[in-house]
Scaffold this motif. Structure first.
Motif, short mmCIF file in Angstrom:
data_model
loop_
_atom_site.label_atom_id
_atom_site.label_comp_id
_atom_site.label_asym_id
_atom_site.label_seq_id
_atom_site.Cartn_x
_atom_site.Cartn_y
_atom_site.Cartn_z
N LYS A 1 -20.60 -49.75 51.75
CA LYS A 1 -20.61 -48.31 52.20
C LYS A 1 -21.61 -47.95 53.04
O LYS A 1 -21.37 -47.00 54.06
CB LYS A 1 -20.69 -47.49 50.87
N PHE B 1 -16.82 -43.55 44.46
CA PHE B 1 -17.86 -45.15 44.32
C PHE B 1 -17.70 -45.38 42.83
O PHE B 1 -17.45 -46.50 42.60
CB PHE B 1 -19.00 -44.48 44.74
N LEU C 1 -24.01 -41.77 46.99
CA LEU C 1 -23.06 -42.56 46.40
C LEU C 1 -22.79 -42.63 45.01
O LEU C 1 -21.64 -42.69 44.31
CB LEU C 1 -22.98 -43.99 47.00
#
Length: 409
Positions: free
Chosen positions: A110, A50, A44
């Protein structure tokens, strides 16, 4: 999330070590959870999506960027080096802690987790985590020592208002170390559906790296702002208070590769240099393992963590993050101490000279900066991380120091 620092890009190594310090010293049964977190974070952190989501929340929820501000009155009174502050106290929830709390909250979403767990000392991290959890629709469980819960009751109420479950911990000294013990145990039991939003740059890999990365926004902003303010000059000195190291590493990250910039870590001397009367880990500690990482620890003769004391709840911790230990050992930063008395005097001075009420934690850094500035020429510049605001400390200081002449105006 993006780093220009060569140091940051090199540390930690593949095993989570910063020189001699760091690693993963949690029980083997926790290794799958830490490996899952490491893999998810590494993926990420490289994702533009992100980073965009994180930046959007930082602007809307947190109110970033925070400014760099010249403490003009204090600087003029001293007649020495000029003091500037990075106003992390202006973040939503009142401190730098929300920088990594929103990061952990987005990371949890996430990863498919539905809950955040953490410890808090002064309560600023707990409030920040509760706010971030509410923003992302997550459950939140905050562990706080019973002594600290009484001291920062307003922050405990805020956590509950924001929907967090607050767990008072009545064990040992009932402060930050015990809250950390309790929170880590809770995470071990709930890691299948929860993420540990650790409160500082401590713990096993990858927690110190994640916290530092999320906090690096402070140093990146501060560097650009300072260059703009001064017409291209860097600060001569960068100062931050230190316990675990989250606010310090956040600010240092913007200047680690500049050898001409002196980095200063300010520790709490508490009542005195006697064992149990302070929490000055880098000054008096020795190598050891605490909360899952090898670092520098204040230890008893039998090897266990020593009792600690500081008027600033967020600094009352018997260890320091592994990256802070490495930077100290390498000589990249100097370590100094400030007593409770000096911190309170600075709390009052800055409030009355500048109209800014600093957290008692931040007052340690400001106290050292004032001491440093007095002995330096006006051509030098000092940048301090004003890591939090002192609303939580006002009643405590006024009640405890009511007999102090300086409080009578």
């Amino acid at each position: 999330m993006s780093h220009s620092s060569n140091h940051v890009s090199r540390s930690p190594d593949a095993n989570g070590y910063y020189g001699d310090f760091g690693g993963n010293h949690w029980p083997e049964r926790m290794r799958p959870a830490l490996e899952e977190l490491t893999g998810a974070y590494e993926e990420l952190r490289a994702s533009p999506e992100f980073r965009h989501e994180l930046d959007t929340v930082r602007v809307g929820l947190q109110g970033r960027p925070t400014p760099v501000h010249h403490l003009e009155n204090t600087s003029n009174q001293l007649g020495g080096a000029r003091i500037y502050v990075k106003r992390e106290d202006l973040n939503h929830t009142g401190a730098h802690k929300i920088n990594h709390c929103v990061g952990f909250a987005l990371l949890a979403v996430k990863m498919g987790k539905r809950k955040l767990i953490a410890e808090t000392g002064a309560g600023q991290h707990g409030v920040a985590l509760a706010s971030a959890a509410a923003r992302f629709g997550l459950e939140c469980e905050v562990h706080i020592g019973a002594v600290d819960a009484d001291k920062v009751n307003a922050n405990v109420s805020l956590m509950r208002l924001l929907g967090a479950q607050v767990v008072p911990v009545a064990a040992g000294q009932s402060t930050l170390k015990e809250a950390s013990d309790s929170a880590m145990h809770a995470y071990a039991e709930q890691h299948a559906h929860a993420l540990y939003g650790i409160g500082s740059a401590i713990g096993p890999h990858p927690f110190p790296m994640i916290v530092r990365d999320f906090q690096s926004v402070v140093g990146q902003e501060a560097r650009a702002q300072f260059l703009s303010i001064t017409g291209g000059a860097l600060p001569d000195h960068v100062v931050a208070c230190v316990a675990g190291g989250s606010n310090a590493l956040g600010l240092y990250s913007g200047f680690l590769d500049d050898p001409e910039v002196a980095l200063h870590a300010v520790e709490p001397l508490g009542r005195s240099a006697e064992p149990g009367q302070h929490a000055a880990t880098l000054t008096f500690g020795r190598p050891g393992t605490l909360h899952g990482a090898s670092s520098v620890v204040l230890r008893r003769d039998d090897g266990g963590p020593a009792a600690v004391m500081s008027i600033a709840s967020g600094l009352a911790y018997p260890g320091v993050g592994p990256e802070m230990a490495m930077l100290s050992k390498s000589g990249r930063l100097s370590v100094d101490t400030v007593s409770d008395e000096e911190a309170v005097a600075t709390f009052l001075r800055v409030a009355r000279s500048e109209g800014i009420v600093p957290a008692l934690e931040s007052a340690h850094a400001l106290a050292f900066a004032i001491r440093l500035a007095a002995g330096r020429p006006p051509t030098e510049r000092i940048l301090v991380n004003l890591s939090g605001r002192g609303d939580k400390d006002v009643d405590f200081v006024l009640t405890r120091y009511d007999g102090n002449e300086s409080l009578r105006g």
